[in-house]
Scaffold this motif. Structure first.
Motif, PDB file in Angstrom:
ATOM      1  N   ILE A 149      73.598 -11.693  -7.197  1.00  0.00           N
ATOM      2  CA  ILE A 149      73.498 -11.773  -8.650  1.00  0.00           C
ATOM      3  C   ILE A 149      74.525 -12.756  -9.211  1.00  0.00           C
ATOM      4  O   ILE A 149      74.226 -13.556 -10.111  1.00  0.00           O
ATOM      5  N   LYS A 150      75.743 -12.716  -8.678  1.00  0.00           N
ATOM      6  CA  LYS A 150      76.788 -13.625  -9.144  1.00  0.00           C
ATOM      7  C   LYS A 150      76.351 -15.076  -8.979  1.00  0.00           C
ATOM      8  O   LYS A 150      76.519 -15.905  -9.886  1.00  0.00           O
ATOM      9  N   ARG A 151      75.783 -15.393  -7.832  1.00  0.00           N
ATOM     10  CA  ARG A 151      75.304 -16.745  -7.587  1.00  0.00           C
ATOM     11  C   ARG A 151      74.123 -17.090  -8.503  1.00  0.00           C
ATOM     12  O   ARG A 151      74.010 -18.218  -9.003  1.00  0.00           O
ATOM     13  N   LEU A 155      73.553 -20.335 -11.120  1.00  0.00           N
ATOM     14  CA  LEU A 155      72.426 -21.261 -11.031  1.00  0.00           C
ATOM     15  C   LEU A 155      71.649 -21.324 -12.343  1.00  0.00           C
ATOM     16  O   LEU A 155      71.274 -22.411 -12.806  1.00  0.00           O
ATOM     17  N   ILE A 156      71.412 -20.171 -12.954  1.00  0.00           N
ATOM     18  CA  ILE A 156      70.647 -20.144 -14.210  1.00  0.00           C
ATOM     19  C   ILE A 156      71.435 -20.812 -15.320  1.00  0.00           C
ATOM     20  O   ILE A 156      70.876 -21.550 -16.150  1.00  0.00           O
ATOM     21  N   THR A 163      78.050 -23.044 -20.328  1.00  0.00           N
ATOM     22  CA  THR A 163      79.234 -22.758 -19.516  1.00  0.00           C
ATOM     23  C   THR A 163      79.274 -21.273 -19.188  1.00  0.00           C
ATOM     24  O   THR A 163      79.187 -20.432 -20.086  1.00  0.00           O
ATOM     25  N   TRP A 164      79.407 -20.949 -17.912  1.00  0.00           N
ATOM     26  CA  TRP A 164      79.428 -19.549 -17.466  1.00  0.00           C
ATOM     27  C   TRP A 164      80.735 -19.282 -16.733  1.00  0.00           C
ATOM     28  O   TRP A 164      81.037 -19.907 -15.726  1.00  0.00           O
ATOM     29  N   ARG A 165      81.498 -18.322 -17.249  1.00  0.00           N
ATOM     30  CA  ARG A 165      82.803 -17.991 -16.671  1.00  0.00           C
ATOM     31  C   ARG A 165      82.812 -16.613 -15.995  1.00  0.00           C
ATOM     32  O   ARG A 165      83.865 -16.101 -15.656  1.00  0.00           O
ATOM     33  N   GLY A 166      81.641 -16.033 -15.823  1.00  0.00           N
ATOM     34  CA  GLY A 166      81.569 -14.741 -15.165  1.00  0.00           C
ATOM     35  C   GLY A 166      81.180 -13.632 -16.123  1.00  0.00           C
ATOM     36  O   GLY A 166      81.264 -13.776 -17.343  1.00  0.00           O
ATOM     37  N   THR A 229      67.280 -11.419 -12.993  1.00  0.00           N
ATOM     38  CA  THR A 229      67.316 -12.867 -12.786  1.00  0.00           C
ATOM     39  C   THR A 229      66.041 -13.575 -13.246  1.00  0.00           C
ATOM     40  O   THR A 229      66.035 -14.800 -13.387  1.00  0.00           O
ATOM     41  N   THR A 230      64.966 -12.814 -13.462  1.00  0.00           N
ATOM     42  CA  THR A 230      63.705 -13.439 -13.880  1.00  0.00           C
ATOM     43  C   THR A 230      63.457 -13.329 -15.380  1.00  0.00           C
ATOM     44  O   THR A 230      62.724 -14.144 -15.939  1.00  0.00           O
ATOM     45  N   VAL A 231      64.052 -12.329 -16.024  1.00  0.00           N
ATOM     46  CA  VAL A 231      63.816 -12.115 -17.459  1.00  0.00           C
ATOM     47  C   VAL A 231      65.131 -12.068 -18.231  1.00  0.00           C
ATOM     48  O   VAL A 231      65.372 -12.881 -19.124  1.00  0.00           O
TER      49      VAL A 231
END
Length: 281
Positions: A149-151, A155-156, A163-166, A229-231
Motif C-alpha cells: 500500500i505504501k508503494r 505511484l498514484i 506531493t506525497w509525504r506519507g 488503490t483502485t477507488v
C-alpha cells in the motif's frame, strides 16, 4: 419481471438472487392500489417499484415514505436505508430478521478458525494485488499489505502529480493534515457508507472482520481496503490536486461528489455485493 404487487409471498426471490438496489431522492414512496409506488409530484405519473428484485431501497435527501410502505417492505425482505446523496452517507438501515442467513453463517464459520481466517484474508489480498501471498499468519499478511500500500500511494501520487509525504493525520485534529491526507479521510468516510449498504444488503456481520479486529465495523473496513488503490486513493488525490489548482469548492464537497459520481457510473454497491459473495464462497 415480477410485477410490484404486494402480498405474493410465494413469488419472493431469495436475497442472494436479487443483487438489486434503487436510489431515490425528492420523491415519496407509498402504497397505491396494493402496489409499491414512487411519486415525484402531484402531476407526475406514479412508478411501480419491482421490490421483489431489490435488496435495498436507498432513500436519499428529500425523500419520504409512508408507514404502509415500510411495513410491506419489511414483510417482503426489502431493506430501506436512509442515506446521503448517492449513498455517500449511511444514517440508518433497520435489520430484517427474515432474510437469508447463508452468507452470515459462512462468514462466521470462516472467521471462527485461525486457518480459515487466514484463507479469506489471502483471498482479499489476492483480489487487491493479483497474487496469493505465502504468509502463515495474519500479522505477517498485514505487514506485506502495508508495504504494498505504501508503494501504491507513491505511484498514484506521481501519476496524479501531487506531493506525497506519507499517510499521516491526527484524529483529534483532522484538518491539521496536508491536503492529500485530508482528501483520503473524506473519501474513506463516503466510501465506508457505500460498503456498509452492501454489507446490510447481504446480511453479513459488520463486527466479524478478517484483518481488522477491534472495530464494530471490522468487516466494512476489510472490504473498504479492497478498493483503496483502485477507488479511494485515486479519487482522493485527484480532488487534492483540484484544490491545489484553485477550485472554488471545498475539499470535503469535492470528495463527496467524486465518490457520488463513481458510485453512480460504476454500480459500485452492486460490485461490493458481488465481491462479498466471492470472498465468502
Amino acid at each position: 419481471m415480477l410485477k410490484a404487487r404486494l402480498g405474493l409471498d410465494e413469488a419472493r426471490i431469495p436475497q442472494k438472487s436479487r443483487n438489486g438496489l434503487i436510489y431515490v431522492e425528492r420523491c415519496g414512496l407509498t402504497i397505491d392500489n396494493g402496489s409499491l409506488v414512487l411519486a415525484f409530484d402531484e402531476k407526475a405519473e406514479e412508478l411501480e417499484v419491482p421490490y421483489q428484485r431489490l435488496n435495498v431501497i436507498l432513500m436519499g435527501p428529500g425523500s419520504t415514505i409512508t408507514h404502509d410502505a415500510v411495513r410491506h417492505c419489511a414483510a417482503h425482505g426489502t431493506c430501506i436505508a436512509f442515506v446521503g446523496n448517492d449513498g455517500t452517507r449511511l444514517y440508518t438501515a433497520p435489520p430484517l430478521f427474515d432474510r437469508d442467513s447463508t452468507l452470515a453463517r459462512q462468514q462466521a464459520t470462516w472467521w471462527a478458525s485461525e486457518t480459515t481466517r487466514i484463507m479469506v484474508a489471502k483471498r482479499m489480498y489476492a483480489k487487491r494485488f493479483g497474487e496469493t501471498p505465502r504468509a502463515t499468519s495474519l500479522d505477517s499478511l498485514r505487514g506485506m499489505e502495508a508495504a504494498r500500500i505504501k508503494r501504491s500511494y507513491e505511484l498514484i501520487a506521481a501519476q496524479v502529480g501531487i506531493t506525497w509525504r506519507g499517510r499521516r493525520f491526527d484524529r483529534k485534529d483532522p484538518t491539521g493534515a496536508d491536503l492529500p491526507n485530508q482528501a483520503i479521510n473524506h473519501v474513506v468516510t463516503a466510501l465506508e457508507a457505500c460498503v456498509a449498504i452492501a454489507v446490510q444488503a447481504t446480511g453479513t456481520l459488520p463486527p466479524l472482520g478478517f484483518l481488522h479486529e477491534d472495530s464494530a465495523k471490522s468487516w466494512v473496513l476489510d472490504l473498504c481496503d479492497l478498493y483503496r488503490t483502485t477507488v479511494t486513493v485515486p479519487l482522493a488525490f485527484d480532488c487534492a490536486k483540484r484544490v491545489e489548482q484553485g477550485t472554488a469548492d471545498s475539499l470535503d464537497r469535492l470528495c463527496r461528489r467524486a465518490v457520488s459520481r463513481h458510485v453512480r457510473k460504476s454500480g459500485f454497491i452492486d460490485i461490493v455485493i458481488d465481491d462479498i459473495k466471492e470472498m465468502l464462497a
